[in-house]
Design a protein around this motif. Structure first.
Motif: not given
Ligand code: NDP
Ligand code: KPL
Length: 312
Positions: A148, A150, A158, A180, A182-184, A188, A191
């Motif tokens: 992922s 970002g 973000s 993937e 992601l904007e933030d 991430a 998470k």
């Protein structure tokens, strides 16, 4: 643009795997090594992977960054315990307006990179990968592999999806790695910690594999309760992780092949543990926001003790 060139800063379980996949797809990759340098320079890399084994008999191997070319994308895949070396390792190989892609676990690594190099695009990547280095230049990819991505902006604001993220995603996807966007990035990173904090910590403290921690009712409850505290930490910095994510992570681990976490492998090999990046930095971030993550602090204190005793 011509094909992007990649540098791998730390050719171990993660860097060796992704670097080899990118090279196999036709990209130019340059690898920085330490103890495996001679072996890899002479014999290349062996990738044993659940998606298909392959070898790269010839790779661009280096043991000195000053001999490496400047690359479009520099992947940081050292253990975070070696990040104090980055002020020496990074500047010689980063291009003006190039990309530094941080593929390490933990929190607050990107702000440190931003202090070392300017005029670069810093991107963080959270890797859902189970990979081990089993011998010099020999990587065993056991499971998963998705990343992922970002982009980083000051204070983890973000950013939205950047052009550089899309370009890197395209290179990795051509190499067979699913990405993937992601904007933030801060969300991430929190998470990913929902997984790393309970499993990495407990695997060392309780001397257990992921499957053992999941089958015992008491450790299963402990894992879940630690996951909830990471969610509280995320909330203290304005990031909301939905309840369903905890279920997803528990389920993901139940389906995972029995796994010795990367922190447990480091402990067994008497290497330094990534305690500060994975536990210390999120603790301090929540503390700055006025929140004390008590259970995580308790893991942190035990890990600091074990890590020190293990290496003394
Ligand atoms: N392995 C995995 O599946 C996953 C790992 N991660 C994260 O990825 C990061 C990297 O982990 P991982 O690949 O497992 O770790 P490894 O220890 O396998 O790889 C790190 C590599 O960096 C090399 N290195 C250390 N210092 C130097 C130096 N001065 N110059 C050149 N090379 C150096 C090491 O070489 P040497 O052995 O000679 O010291 C080693 O090969 C960590 O933050 C980890 O948490 C995240 C998700 C999954
Ligand atoms: C979650 C996992 C297993 C990668 O998916 C990992 O990050 C680790 O072992 O440190």
């Amino acid at each position: 643009m011509d094909k992007r060139t990649y540098a791998i800063l730390g050719t171990g379980a993660l860097g060796g795997f992704y670097g080899a996949k990118l090279q196999k797809s036709g990209l130019e990759v340059h690898y920085l090594l330490k103890s495996d340098y001679q072996q890899v320079r002479e014999n290349g890399l062996i990738i044993q992977s659940k998606d298909g084994d392959f070898t790269l008999p010839q790779v661009n191997a280096y043991n000195d960054v000053n001999k490496m070319p400047q690359c479009d994308v520099v992947i940081i895949s050292l253990k975070t315990t070696q990040n104090q070396l980055l002020p020496d390792l990074l500047p010689p190989i980063v291009k003006n307006n190039g990309v530094v892609l941080v593929l390490q676990n933990g929190m607050d690594i990107e702000p440190e990179i931003a202090k070392i190099v300017d005029n670069v695009n810093i991107i963080g990547g959270l890797c859902f990968l189970c990979s081990n280095k089993v011998a010099p230049g020999h990587i065993h990819h056991l499971d998963y592999g998705q990343i992922s991505l970002g982009a980083y902006a000051s204070n983890y604001q973000s950013t939205g999806i950047t052009k550089q993220m899309e370009e890197i995603a395209s290179d990795f996807e051509k190499a067979g790695i699913s990405i993937e966007l992601l904007e933030d990035l801060l969300l991430a990173r929190w998470k990913k910690l929902v997984w790393n904090i309970p499993y990495n910590g407990l695997s060392v403290i309780l001397d257990g594999r992921t499957d053992e921690l999941m089958t015992d009712i008491h450790t299963h409850q402990l894992v879940e309760s630690l996951m909830r505290e990471v969610v509280v930490g995320a909330k203290s910095t304005g990031r909301i992780i939905p309840e369903s994510f905890i279920e997803t992570m528990l389920d993901y681990t139940l389906k995972m092949k029995p796994y010795r976490t990367s922190m447990k492998i480091d402990f067994d090999e008497k290497r330094p543990l990534e305690v500060e990046a994975i536990f210390g930095n999120p603790l301090r971030k929540a503390e700055l926001a006025g929140v004390n993550l008590q259970q995580i602090r308790c893991l942190y204190q035990q890990l600091k003790f074990l890590d020190m005793r293990n290496r003394s």
